[in-house]
Motif scaffolding. Structure first.
Motif, PDB file in Angstrom:
ATOM      1  N   LEU A 147       0.807  -1.020  -0.608  1.00  0.00           N
ATOM      2  CA  LEU A 147       0.061   0.142   0.116  1.00  0.00           C
ATOM      3  C   LEU A 147       1.043   1.396  -0.343  1.00  0.00           C
ATOM      4  O   LEU A 147       0.509   2.368   0.510  1.00  0.00           O
ATOM      5  N   HIS A 148       1.815   0.969  -0.903  1.00  0.00           N
ATOM      6  CA  HIS A 148       2.133   3.039  -0.554  1.00  0.00           C
ATOM      7  C   HIS A 148       1.711   3.828  -1.394  1.00  0.00           C
ATOM      8  O   HIS A 148       1.251   3.223  -2.652  1.00  0.00           O
ATOM      9  N   PRO A 149       1.890   4.354  -0.949  1.00  0.00           N
ATOM     10  CA  PRO A 149       1.060   5.779  -1.806  1.00  0.00           C
ATOM     11  C   PRO A 149       1.342   6.417  -2.672  1.00  0.00           C
ATOM     12  O   PRO A 149       0.739   6.710  -3.571  1.00  0.00           O
ATOM     13  N   GLU A 150       2.230   6.438  -2.900  1.00  0.00           N
ATOM     14  CA  GLU A 150       2.907   6.650  -4.128  1.00  0.00           C
ATOM     15  C   GLU A 150       2.594   5.722  -5.355  1.00  0.00           C
ATOM     16  O   GLU A 150       2.905   6.031  -6.523  1.00  0.00           O
ATOM     17  N   PHE A 151       3.230   4.877  -5.507  1.00  0.00           N
ATOM     18  CA  PHE A 151       3.093   3.096  -6.282  1.00  0.00           C
ATOM     19  C   PHE A 151       1.811   2.682  -6.679  1.00  0.00           C
ATOM     20  O   PHE A 151       2.522   1.318  -6.467  1.00  0.00           O
ATOM     21  N   SER A 152       0.931   2.994  -5.785  1.00  0.00           N
ATOM     22  CA  SER A 152      -0.111   2.427  -6.798  1.00  0.00           C
ATOM     23  C   SER A 152      -0.953   2.163  -7.260  1.00  0.00           C
ATOM     24  O   SER A 152      -2.109   1.623  -7.614  1.00  0.00           O
ATOM     25  N   TYR A 153      -0.314   3.491  -8.268  1.00  0.00           N
ATOM     26  CA  TYR A 153      -1.303   3.639  -9.505  1.00  0.00           C
ATOM     27  C   TYR A 153      -0.440   4.474 -11.278  1.00  0.00           C
ATOM     28  O   TYR A 153      -0.286   5.123 -11.194  1.00  0.00           O
ATOM     29  N   LEU A 154       0.547   2.748 -10.573  1.00  0.00           N
ATOM     30  CA  LEU A 154       1.701   2.735 -11.640  1.00  0.00           C
ATOM     31  C   LEU A 154       1.326   2.442 -13.569  1.00  0.00           C
ATOM     32  O   LEU A 154      -0.140   2.142 -13.473  1.00  0.00           O
ATOM     33  N   PRO A 155       1.905   2.852 -14.125  1.00  0.00           N
ATOM     34  CA  PRO A 155       1.657   2.914 -15.461  1.00  0.00           C
ATOM     35  C   PRO A 155       1.484   1.375 -16.064  1.00  0.00           C
ATOM     36  O   PRO A 155      -0.115   0.838 -16.699  1.00  0.00           O
ATOM     37  N   ARG A 156       1.782   0.104 -15.130  1.00  0.00           N
ATOM     38  CA  ARG A 156       1.701  -0.846 -15.417  1.00  0.00           C
ATOM     39  C   ARG A 156       1.656  -1.511 -13.888  1.00  0.00           C
ATOM     40  O   ARG A 156       2.481  -1.151 -13.528  1.00  0.00           O
ATOM     41  N   LYS A 157       2.081  -3.260 -14.547  1.00  0.00           N
ATOM     42  CA  LYS A 157       2.386  -3.393 -13.340  1.00  0.00           C
ATOM     43  C   LYS A 157       3.851  -3.618 -13.161  1.00  0.00           C
ATOM     44  O   LYS A 157       4.823  -3.552 -13.779  1.00  0.00           O
ATOM     45  N   PHE A 158       4.468  -3.410 -11.904  1.00  0.00           N
ATOM     46  CA  PHE A 158       5.903  -4.098 -10.697  1.00  0.00           C
ATOM     47  C   PHE A 158       6.093  -5.059 -10.644  1.00  0.00           C
ATOM     48  O   PHE A 158       5.573  -5.555  -9.210  1.00  0.00           O
ATOM     49  N   LYS A 159       7.029  -5.767 -11.304  1.00  0.00           N
ATOM     50  CA  LYS A 159       7.191  -7.322 -10.515  1.00  0.00           C
ATOM     51  C   LYS A 159       9.069  -7.301  -9.783  1.00  0.00           C
ATOM     52  O   LYS A 159       9.862  -6.249 -10.708  1.00  0.00           O
ATOM     53  N   ILE A 160       9.177  -6.780  -8.370  1.00  0.00           N
ATOM     54  CA  ILE A 160      10.583  -7.297  -8.228  1.00  0.00           C
ATOM     55  C   ILE A 160      10.798  -8.672  -7.100  1.00  0.00           C
ATOM     56  O   ILE A 160      10.467  -9.319  -6.982  1.00  0.00           O
ATOM     57  N   ALA A 161      12.301  -8.665  -8.134  1.00  0.00           N
ATOM     58  CA  ALA A 161      13.092 -10.274  -7.402  1.00  0.00           C
ATOM     59  C   ALA A 161      14.575  -9.900  -6.822  1.00  0.00           C
ATOM     60  O   ALA A 161      15.184  -9.293  -7.321  1.00  0.00           O
ATOM     61  N   VAL A 162      14.505 -10.934  -5.865  1.00  0.00           N
ATOM     62  CA  VAL A 162      16.054 -10.809  -5.396  1.00  0.00           C
ATOM     63  C   VAL A 162      16.361 -11.801  -5.181  1.00  0.00           C
ATOM     64  O   VAL A 162      15.706 -13.413  -4.785  1.00  0.00           O
ATOM     65  N   THR A 163      18.003 -12.180  -5.087  1.00  0.00           N
ATOM     66  CA  THR A 163      18.412 -13.751  -5.408  1.00  0.00           C
ATOM     67  C   THR A 163      19.998 -13.351  -4.028  1.00  0.00           C
ATOM     68  O   THR A 163      20.624 -11.590  -4.365  1.00  0.00           O
ATOM     69  N   GLY A 164      20.389 -13.998  -3.294  1.00  0.00           N
ATOM     70  CA  GLY A 164      21.765 -14.185  -2.480  1.00  0.00           C
ATOM     71  C   GLY A 164      22.743 -15.034  -2.906  1.00  0.00           C
ATOM     72  O   GLY A 164      22.972 -15.486  -2.660  1.00  0.00           O
ATOM     73  N   ALA A 165      22.199 -15.871  -4.629  1.00  0.00           N
ATOM     74  CA  ALA A 165      23.057 -16.481  -4.427  1.00  0.00           C
ATOM     75  C   ALA A 165      23.746 -16.654  -6.477  1.00  0.00           C
ATOM     76  O   ALA A 165      22.692 -16.080  -6.672  1.00  0.00           O
ATOM     77  N   PRO A 166      24.677 -16.545  -6.727  1.00  0.00           N
ATOM     78  CA  PRO A 166      26.040 -16.782  -7.554  1.00  0.00           C
ATOM     79  C   PRO A 166      24.765 -17.215  -8.715  1.00  0.00           C
ATOM     80  O   PRO A 166      24.511 -17.159  -9.966  1.00  0.00           O
ATOM     81  N   ASN A 167      23.846 -18.711  -8.275  1.00  0.00           N
ATOM     82  CA  ASN A 167      23.696 -19.483  -9.227  1.00  0.00           C
ATOM     83  C   ASN A 167      22.312 -18.553  -9.640  1.00  0.00           C
ATOM     84  O   ASN A 167      21.046 -19.263  -8.641  1.00  0.00           O
TER      85      ASN A 167
END
Lengths: 176, 551
Positions: free
Chosen positions: B155-175
């Motif tokens: 519910l970030h008030p600034e980023f709830s009506y973006l132009p389109r969906k937004f996906k974030i992925a995180v990895t802690g491994a080199p592979n």
């Protein structure tokens, strides 16, 4: 059009004038941004408060020069799904603007609480929804995860609740 | 795993009440469908071809047995007895009634779950490596940062009506098992010479109509700056991302149109301009969250498990399962057990309520109560003793959950396609089923080796066909479904977008085409050379010849 401001519904006393409309001698006037640019010198001497309807495509830095004279900035929501004005609002607060910041256009009750948090403090609300719905919607969530945003109507930050024992968090200079 | 404190609990409870109110205003007609749509989407509720679909967030793919049991309960009470695990580590139910949704969300809140931002033009559920905290190659568990991002983006008030969906992925491994190079933002953990943590920030990757590999905008962002920097990226996107055409509205298009350098300059300027006091990642908050992800109390075990080795020598089926479905754990005596949701001829990612309960029970008995969902639409028991693997396998095998095909031809990713989805142009599931049957012979699958087959039912690419070693895209030509084949895609650390081979095929001809491709690989491969490596060496030509020469 009625306005929602500080938790109550009031009438709008500002006079909105278009690009070509004649300018009244006195009174609080709101002009389009293009007109502000064109007639800035004479507008500074206007007898009354001055407001501007900003655009969705211009950069906020361009407003810096005019800020001391402005008592109202209106940001447009051409559609309620167009979220640019949320970022513009925060930017306008970040450059130090403290007076009225109004959301205009397609504003809906379920968006108002987000708008309050990014720094809007007045809303053009039309007559489709009752005052009750507007007021209820603007208090839907009592907690927010983000820090340093505007916290009207008693909303708390999870951060400060969670870390109460920590040193007090410094308020943002523009908060309020 | 993360547990809600009183504030998280209150937040989710209020959110349910808010949605209940919104839904009742929709049902009474006070809200139009157009007005209600973004509100329901931000609570994971889609309107599909036949019914509402509710997509439930599984943050960074981690579940407890209690949560999985609750999903089983929901499947039986409000759906048709099964659920579908998705390529974003979530689960969705396809037969939901609008009137029931608030009750389902209440039930989820009881077990610290929600459906917030699993849909809509906002920051979606953050995904990560399904082996986080367990993998032998890991630098550090990325999930505390995943949780930090979850909370910040909720519910970030600034980023709830973006132009389109937004996906974030995180990895802690080199592979890279989290496909960070094909996300709107991908985060990769690195350590510097002093052993300090920093994040490589990639932006503008994505699949869909315009597949792109993300560009690195920062090589090593100090961890405490992470949220502030994400805000700068989000703001540049929110202000300048295109809103005139939904097919050009993702951040990858903005990065492409501005050029990577100009985009980076915009982000850096925004970052430099803004105060960061409020967005600094506070050590005490990160520690508070990290404490929940402390490793379970592993026993000191020998690396060698006699029980395990004996069972493996005795039971061929078990040995085959171990070969593909068991991965190395960072602790001696432990293993990662992958549970395939891809039985021969099955629907990729589907699990019945009973199967969910079986896996939940196994997790409770053998795996420190943890389950993971992988973006390949499988489940994982991340921490099991090697001594227990045979017992676990027996239970899985008795419940149709022991397909020994992780990473092989049968482990197909597929979107729901035209069987459910209103955007689809063709069916995906029946294609996946027919390929799965064609390659049913497990010995053959093992002989072929690692092979990713990904199927999407339209160009929006939810089945990630662009990054399949073999990608299949279902299209519609004058009312007839046909399927385009791409080769050479990968979502790993050496990510690549597949190349279209040539004219498409009718659905019934797809298994033959895949078989020809596989046979071409087998004929040309060098000893030990996997499919993707062979394709990269050979190029498309021999595959094209095999597919089209005769015709």
């Amino acid at each position: 059009m009625p306005l929602l401001k500080n938790g109550s519904i009031i009438s709008d006393d500002w006079i909105t004038i278009g690009l070509e409309d004649p300018r009244p001698e006195s009174g609080d006037i709101v002009v389009p941004y293009a007109r502000l640019l064109k007639e800035w010198e004479s507008l500074t001497d206007h007898d009354g408060r001055l407001g501007v309807i900003f655009t969705n495509i211009d950069r906020v830095e361009a407003l810096t020069l005019f800020l001391p004279r402005l008592a109202l900035i209106v940001l447009p929501f051409p559609s309620f799904t167009d979220g640019r004005a949320y970022s513009l609002a925060r930017q306008i607060r970040e450059i130090g603007y403290t007076r009225e910041l109004r959301a205009a256009g397609n504003v809906l009750p379920d968006q108002v609480q987000f708008m309050l948090q990014v720094g809007f403090d007045s809303f053009e609300i039309g007559d489709r929804f009752s005052a009750d719905i507007w007021l209820k919607a603007s208090r839907q969530m009592s907690l927010a995860y983000q820090r340093g945003l505007f916290r009207p109507l008693g909303q708390q930050e999870v951060w400060s609740e969670r870390h109460r024992e920590a040193e007090p968090w410094l308020e943002q200079p523009h908060a309020g | 795993m993360y547990r809600y404190d009183e504030f998280d609990r209150q937040f989710v409870t209020e959110r349910v009440a808010q949605f209940r109110d919104q839904a009742s205003r929709r049902l009474s007609g006070a809200l139009t469908e157009d007005e209600f749509r973004p509100l329901r989407l931000m609570n994971g509720l889609y309107l599909q071809l036949h019914a509402y679909m509710l997509r439930i967030a599984v943050p960074y793919g981690t579940l407890s047995s209690r949560q999985l049991n609750t999903l089983a309960f929901i499947a039986e009470k409000w759906d048709r007895g099964y659920g579908h695990f998705t390529t974003r580590q979530n689960i969705q139910f396809n037969w939901i009634k609008l009137e029931d949704t608030a009750d389902i969300l209440s039930k989820l809140a009881e077990v610290e779950m929600h459906a917030i931002q699993t849909s809509g033009n906002c920051i979606r559920n953050v995904t990560t490596d399904q082996w986080a905290g367990a993998a032998a190659d890991e630098i550090a568990d990325p999930r505390p940062v995943g949780e930090l991002v979850r909370q910040w983006s909720s519910l970030h008030p600034e980023f709830s009506y973006l132009p389109r969906k937004f996906k974030i992925a995180v990895t802690g491994a080199p592979n890279d098992r989290a496909a960070v190079k094909v996300h709107d933002i991908g985060l990769r953990l690195h350590l510097n010479d002093k052993g300090e943590r920093g994040w490589e920030v990639l932006v503008g990757g994505g699949l869909g109509r315009t597949p792109v590999i993300g560009v690195t905008v920062r090589d090593f962002l100090p961890e405490h700056e992470l949220i502030a920097y994400l805000e700068a990226i989000m703001r540049v996107y929110n202000l300048y991302g295109r809103r005139d055409n939904k097919y050009k509205a993702r951040i990858k298009i903005l990065v492409h149109e501005l050029g990577a350098d100009k985009f980076r300059a915009e982000v850096e300027a925004e970052y430099a301009r803004r105060p960061h006091a409020d967005t600094k990642v506070e050590e005490r908050e990160l520690q508070r969250i990290s404490a929940y992800f402390a490793p379970p109390k592993f026993e000191k075990l020998p690396r060698w498990s006699a029980t395990f080795e004996e069972a493996r020598a005795r039971n061929k089926e078990f040995a085959a399962w171990v070969k593909t479905n068991v991965a190395a754990h960072r602790i001696d005596g432990y293993a990662i057990a992958n549970v395939s949701l891809k039985p021969e001829g099955g629907i990729p990612g589907d699990a019945t309520a009973d199967q969910m309960r079986v896996v939940a029970d196994l997790a409770q008995r053998y795996a420190f109560d943890e389950i993971r969902v992988s973006h390949h639409q499988n489940l994982v028991l991340p921490h099991v003793r090697r001594d227990d693997l045979f017992a676990i396998w027996k239970v899985l095998n008795a419940n149709g959950l022991a397909a020994s095909n992780i990473g092989l031809a049968g482990d197909i990713i597929a979107c729901p396609g035209l069987d459910y989805c209103s955007l689809a142009t063709a069916r995906s599931i029946p294609i996946a089923q027919s390929i799965s049957r064609r390659f049913a012979d497990l010995n053959r699958q093992h002989e072929i080796g690692p092979l990713r087959i990904n199927i999407s039912g339209c160009i929006n690419a939810c089945g990630h066909h662009h990054v399949g070693h073999i990608g299949i895209l279902g299209l519609d030509k004058k009312g007839e479904e046909y399927y385009q084949i791409t080769l050479g895609g990968s979502s790993s650390e050496s990510a690549s977008i597949g190349t279209i081979l040539g004219p498409g095929f009718a659905g019934e001809d797809v298994p033959d085409a895949i078989e020809k491709i596989v046979n071409t690989y087998l004929a040309h491969r060098q000893p030990g050379e996997e499919f993707l490596a062979a394709y990269r060496r050979l190029g498309a030509q021999p595959f094209k010849e095999a597919l089209y020469a005769a015709a």
